[in-house]
Design a protein around this motif. Structure first.
Motif, mmCIF file in Angstrom:
data_model
loop_
_atom_site.group_PDB
_atom_site.id
_atom_site.type_symbol
_atom_site.label_atom_id
_atom_site.label_comp_id
_atom_site.label_asym_id
_atom_site.label_seq_id
_atom_site.Cartn_x
_atom_site.Cartn_y
_atom_site.Cartn_z
ATOM 1 N N HIS A 218 3.909 0.226 2.824
ATOM 2 C CA HIS A 218 3.940 -0.889 3.774
ATOM 3 C C HIS A 218 2.963 -1.939 3.281
ATOM 4 O O HIS A 218 2.075 -1.635 2.478
ATOM 5 C CB HIS A 218 3.585 -0.403 5.187
ATOM 6 C CG HIS A 218 2.208 0.196 5.329
ATOM 7 N ND1 HIS A 218 1.062 -0.570 5.446
ATOM 8 C CD2 HIS A 218 1.791 1.486 5.372
ATOM 9 C CE1 HIS A 218 0.010 0.231 5.559
ATOM 10 N NE2 HIS A 218 0.422 1.486 5.506
ATOM 11 N N HIS B 70 -9.742 3.329 7.872
ATOM 12 C CA HIS B 70 -9.505 2.382 8.967
ATOM 13 C C HIS B 70 -8.634 2.984 10.051
ATOM 14 O O HIS B 70 -7.979 4.002 9.851
ATOM 15 C CB HIS B 70 -8.869 1.091 8.433
ATOM 16 C CG HIS B 70 -7.491 1.248 7.843
ATOM 17 N ND1 HIS B 70 -6.349 1.216 8.608
ATOM 18 C CD2 HIS B 70 -7.072 1.417 6.564
ATOM 19 C CE1 HIS B 70 -5.286 1.346 7.817
ATOM 20 N NE2 HIS B 70 -5.697 1.481 6.572
ATOM 21 N N HIS C 248 -7.715 6.217 2.801
ATOM 22 C CA HIS C 248 -6.882 5.962 1.616
ATOM 23 C C HIS C 248 -7.247 6.893 0.455
ATOM 24 O O HIS C 248 -8.424 7.214 0.262
ATOM 25 C CB HIS C 248 -7.115 4.537 1.107
ATOM 26 C CG HIS C 248 -6.435 3.462 1.896
ATOM 27 N ND1 HIS C 248 -6.011 2.281 1.339
ATOM 28 C CD2 HIS C 248 -6.099 3.371 3.204
ATOM 29 C CE1 HIS C 248 -5.457 1.518 2.265
ATOM 30 N NE2 HIS C 248 -5.507 2.146 3.413
ATOM 31 N N HIS D 197 -5.313 2.986 12.061
ATOM 32 C CA HIS D 197 -3.967 2.541 11.669
ATOM 33 C C HIS D 197 -3.233 1.809 12.782
ATOM 34 O O HIS D 197 -2.053 1.470 12.629
ATOM 35 C CB HIS D 197 -3.137 3.704 11.135
ATOM 36 C CG HIS D 197 -2.253 3.306 9.988
ATOM 37 N ND1 HIS D 197 -1.113 2.546 10.155
ATOM 38 C CD2 HIS D 197 -2.371 3.512 8.656
ATOM 39 C CE1 HIS D 197 -0.554 2.338 8.969
ATOM 40 N NE2 HIS D 197 -1.300 2.906 8.046
ATOM 41 N N TRP E 99 4.643 6.965 2.526
ATOM 42 C CA TRP E 99 5.358 5.730 2.876
ATOM 43 C C TRP E 99 4.623 4.517 2.349
ATOM 44 O O TRP E 99 3.443 4.606 2.015
ATOM 45 C CB TRP E 99 5.632 5.656 4.373
ATOM 46 C CG TRP E 99 4.477 5.523 5.328
ATOM 47 C CD1 TRP E 99 3.472 6.424 5.547
ATOM 48 C CD2 TRP E 99 4.252 4.440 6.234
ATOM 49 N NE1 TRP E 99 2.643 5.971 6.547
ATOM 50 C CE2 TRP E 99 3.101 4.753 6.987
ATOM 51 C CE3 TRP E 99 4.930 3.238 6.496
ATOM 52 C CZ2 TRP E 99 2.597 3.904 7.971
ATOM 53 C CZ3 TRP E 99 4.431 2.406 7.490
ATOM 54 C CH2 TRP E 99 3.270 2.746 8.209
ATOM 55 N N HIS F 142 -7.263 6.620 9.366
ATOM 56 C CA HIS F 142 -6.619 6.872 8.074
ATOM 57 C C HIS F 142 -7.622 6.675 6.943
ATOM 58 O O HIS F 142 -8.393 5.721 6.968
ATOM 59 C CB HIS F 142 -5.434 5.910 7.908
ATOM 60 C CG HIS F 142 -4.847 5.887 6.526
ATOM 61 N ND1 HIS F 142 -4.528 7.032 5.825
ATOM 62 C CD2 HIS F 142 -4.503 4.854 5.715
ATOM 63 C CE1 HIS F 142 -4.022 6.690 4.639
ATOM 64 N NE2 HIS F 142 -3.997 5.384 4.549
ATOM 65 N N HIS G 282 -0.271 -4.442 3.198
ATOM 66 C CA HIS G 282 -1.626 -4.290 3.717
ATOM 67 C C HIS G 282 -2.258 -5.645 3.998
ATOM 68 O O HIS G 282 -3.458 -5.852 3.797
ATOM 69 C CB HIS G 282 -2.491 -3.448 2.768
ATOM 70 C CG HIS G 282 -3.361 -2.462 3.490
ATOM 71 N ND1 HIS G 282 -4.425 -2.837 4.274
ATOM 72 C CD2 HIS G 282 -3.299 -1.111 3.576
ATOM 73 C CE1 HIS G 282 -4.987 -1.750 4.783
ATOM 74 N NE2 HIS G 282 -4.321 -0.690 4.383
ATOM 75 N N HIS H 9 0.848 -1.193 0.000
ATOM 76 C CA HIS H 9 0.000 0.000 0.000
ATOM 77 C C HIS H 9 0.882 1.242 0.000
ATOM 78 O O HIS H 9 1.891 1.286 0.689
ATOM 79 C CB HIS H 9 -0.913 -0.022 1.232
ATOM 80 C CG HIS H 9 -1.637 1.267 1.454
ATOM 81 N ND1 HIS H 9 -2.464 1.828 0.497
ATOM 82 C CD2 HIS H 9 -1.667 2.124 2.510
ATOM 83 C CE1 HIS H 9 -2.958 2.967 0.965
ATOM 84 N NE2 HIS H 9 -2.489 3.169 2.180
ATOM 85 N N HIS I 246 0.927 4.652 1.128
ATOM 86 C CA HIS I 246 0.166 5.415 2.113
ATOM 87 C C HIS I 246 0.221 6.920 1.839
ATOM 88 O O HIS I 246 1.290 7.517 1.800
ATOM 89 C CB HIS I 246 0.701 5.101 3.514
ATOM 90 C CG HIS I 246 -0.069 5.755 4.610
ATOM 91 N ND1 HIS I 246 -0.775 5.053 5.566
ATOM 92 C CD2 HIS I 246 -0.276 7.064 4.893
ATOM 93 C CE1 HIS I 246 -1.358 5.901 6.384
ATOM 94 N NE2 HIS I 246 -1.079 7.129 6.005
#
Ligand code: C2O
Ligand code: CU
Length: 749
Positions: free
Chosen positions: A379, A731, A685, A733, A377, A683, A381, A337, A339
């Motif tokens: 990371h 969602h 998206h 985080h 960033w 958060h 998912h 993902h 971010h």
């Protein structure tokens, strides 16, 4: 100091609505859980009754906590209200203490040492003329719990008294009748007194082990031995002894560590991050795989992108588009993902929403385009509680075409903050079937900057270094400061603030970013610290805690003067201000949608529930105040929820739809009356939003964001710009909360 007129005006416009929402949230939460959890019904009925009474009698209220609430909700677990009680011969007097959030560019206002900062309001009625008590007037004071150390707040009278700031953890407020109303020290008799709500911090010492989730250790150990071995003892803070009766319990999932059956010597040693400067159209191969990492004297199998922790720093120009060929060489499915980036929906990397998970050995090609300058960033998912925690995280830094976008500094450092939970026998295992620590998230006990436990930055005296900070921890919120250095805040999640500001410390919740310019003074070794006020639910108390994350070594000859002079200037970014102008008319629009943050108690045992129903929750969770209970609670035991009060739908049942170009006001409400309330970094998206207010206190320095922390008892209003079509996740985080269901999807057509 806030302009009083603005404050009052905003207050009167906004307040009734806000109080209503808080109460409805309470009633809704109680009703909803009443449906499911009959054991708690008695208490809920009481809560509902009190709330309804409060709603009926406070329709013309001026405040979050009002006299009309007394006795009732204002003496409940809310973190911002408390009753001030009259002395026996003045029974006709009534008063309520209200703690309002002080404005802060981070939302959460704290001191450098972690004490929360509140603006104090005292509303009083029924005090007799001071002269009838032989006094010149009434004065409010704040004192410690022993009544020592009285600090004058100001003179007060019947009505609403807006007093100064209070920066204490647990305190008392006194109102006295003073012969001289201007007296700097207290001599008069007490007429009203009360304690801060934080005094009610619940001590969990009476928890019955029978009510815990988790299972007794013993026979189960060997059944688990195939994968992560056995569960080791959970590390405990020295200040937080284990609750009696909990020693024999372990979570109801199998312990799991990476690299089972792999010879650790055969794994490649982890490498430091490299910078990958990419132009429009360039391709990066990104491989997630196992590495060997040394922390102190021990070596662990961990995860890394391209063998690096953090993963490669992708440095690109704004509006460029790159291709990332991802390959999964982990033992489990994954996806990447991006971010904070408003990219094409199909490349958002959210399995179940935008793509299938990439199986072990599989590949996926992402195209990432960068419409906004700033710091982002990437990371995984999938099982963030495992994959991100094991080292799968990296930054993208997006350069603006304007070279003066941020002003001159000597150099830049890109810094990722992380914490890792290490035991006597290795990394604390993760839950194989579901995340452990689903209550508060997994706090680490080893701090890592850019993956290193003893990161050191070298700087020259007078040098100005721009730090690009990202918090990649599963749940920890930092209050970061650097000894012997001054900090200037210039940027946040998505670009710059309207106004640059000097700050004492930087508050950063999981997934949030901050861009700060740091000016170092004299030579020496200076610690980079996280300073917070830790709570102990065992003792019901606060402790000032200092964690050292790294250091700055200042030496050598002085740095060139230019950036040092520029550092002293606080710029107003007119282009950022103008950028928000188009949205300002929408700031006053009615709330379009609400989300109530909370926990579904369906799966909780009655004994556990009853301990959670009582007491005070701190507004922000800076530490794990109940590590054993937290660890034992898996995502199979607890479900965290985002609930739409308009429809009663929760999490993935929510089906909000928008059109590209919509600008909507979203209210995020985290009622203190929920079961085990805790702060949540929410958060969204693929879009951007701006924080408008917290509990009615307007945000006075705007920045575009994608993640906002909502404290306990807080109502945060955001203005969300829906600029990007597709299905987008919203969602919490906290990795373990996401793993425990705290997510929904927004559809933008
Ligand atoms: Cu960094 Cu879905 O989040
Ligand atoms: Cu959460």
């Amino acid at each position: 100091m806030r302009d009083a007129a603005v404050f009052e005006c905003h207050w009167i416009c906004d307040h009734d609505d806000l109080a209503r929402v808080n109460r409805e949230a309470t009633v809704g939460a109680a009703r909803q859980s009443g449906r499911r959890q009959s054991r708690a019904i008695g208490l809920e009925v009481v809560v509902v009754a009190l709330c309804v009474a409060g709603c009926a009698s406070s329709s013309s209220a001026q405040s979050l906590c009002t006299l009309a609430d007394l006795p009732g909700t204002a003496v409940g677990p809310e973190p911002w209200c408390a009753e001030l009680v009259p002395v026996p011969d003045l029974r006709s007097a009534r008063a309520v203490l209200e703690l309002r959030p002080a404005a802060s560019p981070f939302g959460v206002a704290v001191m450098r040492d972690g004490r929360h900062v509140h603006d104090v309001v005292v509303t009083i009625e029924g005090l007799p003329q001071a002269a009838t008590l032989g006094a010149g007037g009434y004065v409010a004071w704040v004192t410690d719990l022993t009544l020592a150390d009285a600090e004058r707040l100001g003179s007060v009278s019947n009505g609403r008294n807006v007093l100064g700031r209070v920066m204490r953890n647990q305190f008392r407020v006194l109102v006295t009748a003073e012969p001289d109303v201007d007296a700097p020290t207290r001599t008069g008799r007490i007429v009203l007194r009360g304690t801060s709500p934080s005094v009610k911090l619940l001590a969990h010492r009476d928890v019955a082990a029978a009510g815990m989730p988790g299972v007794a250790t013993g026979a189960g150990d060997h059944a688990h031995a195939d994968h992560g071995g056995v569960w080791p003892l959970h590390p405990m803070d020295s200040g937080m002894p284990m609750l009696p009766g909990m020693a024999g319990l372990e979570p109801g999932v199998a312990p799991w560590r990476p690299g089972a059956g792999v010879d650790i010597d055969a794994l490649p040693a982890v490498r430091a991050r490299t910078v990958v400067r990419m132009s429009d159209g360039d391709t990066l191969r990104l491989v997630a795989g196992l590495v060997r990492k040394r922390i102190g004297a021990r070596r662990f199998a961990m995860y890394a992108f391209n063998g690096q922790q953090p993963g490669p720093l992708i440095d690109v120009a704004q509006r460029s588009r790159i291709v990332v060929e991802f390959e999964n060489r982990l033992e489990q499915p994954s996806a990447v993902h991006w971010h904070g980036v408003r990219l094409d929906n199909r490349f958002d990397g959210a399995p179940g929403v935008t793509q299938e998970p990439v199986p072990p050995g599989g590949r996926f090609t992402y195209e990432v385009h960068f419409p906004d300058a700033g710091l982002y960033w990437y990371h995984p998912h999938v099982r963030e509680d495992i994959q991100q925690d094991l080292g799968l995280y990296g930054n993208m830094r997006v350069r603006a075409p304007d070279s003066d976008w941020l002003g001159p500094v000597h150099r830049d450092e890109v810094v990722m903050l992380d914490d890792l939970l290490v035991t006597e026998t290795g990394l604390m295992p993760w839950g194989r079937e579901a995340p452990t620590h689903a209550l508060m998230g997994r706090f680490g006990n080893v701090f890592l900057i850019n993956g290193e436990p003893d990161w050191t930055l070298r700087a020259a005296p007078g040098e100005v270094v721009r730090l690009w900070l990202t918090n990649v921890s599963s749940t920890r919120i930092y209050n970061l400061s650097i000894e012997g250095a001054r900090l200037k805040l210039v940027g946040g999640d998505i670009g710059r603030y309207e106004r640059e500001s000097f700050v004492e410390s930087v508050v950063l919740a999981p997934a949030e970013r901050a861009i700060i310019d740091v000016r170092f003074a004299g030579p020496g070794r200076h610690a980079i610290t996280n300073r917070v006020q830790s709570v102990s639910h065992m003792l019901g108390s606060y402790t000032a805690t200092v964690d050292t994350l790294g250091a700055v070594e200042v030496r050598g000859s002085a740095a060139a003067a230019g950036p040092g002079e520029a550092f002293e200037i606080l710029r107003v970014r007119d282009d950022v201000v103008r950028g928000f102008d188009a949205f300002r008319p929408a700031f006053a629009r009615p709330v379009d949608h609400e989300l109530i943050l909370g926990m579904d108690t369906e799966r909780l045992s009655g004994a556990l529930l009853s301990t959670m129903l009582l007491g005070y929750a701190p507004p922000v969770d800076w530490n794990d105040g109940m590590p054993m209970m937290n660890w034992l609670m898996t995502a199979n035991d607890v479900r965290w929820t985002l609930r739409d009060p308009a429809t009663g739908r929760e999490n993935m049942e929510i089906d909000w739809q928008f059109r590209v170009g919509d600008v909507v006001k979203l209210r995020l409400n985290n009622p203190a009356t929920a079961f085990h309330p805790m702060s949540h970094p929410v958060h969204i998206h693929g879009q951007r939003f701006v924080v408008l207010s917290r509990n009615g206190t307007p945000n006075d320095n705007l920045v575009w964001k994608d993640t906002v922390v909502v404290g306990v008892g807080e109502t945060v209003d955001i203005l969300l710009e829906l600029s990007n079509p597709g299905r987008w996740m919203v969602h919490c985080h906290i990795a373990e909360h996401l793993g425990a269901g705290m997510m929904a999807v927004l559809l933008v057509k």
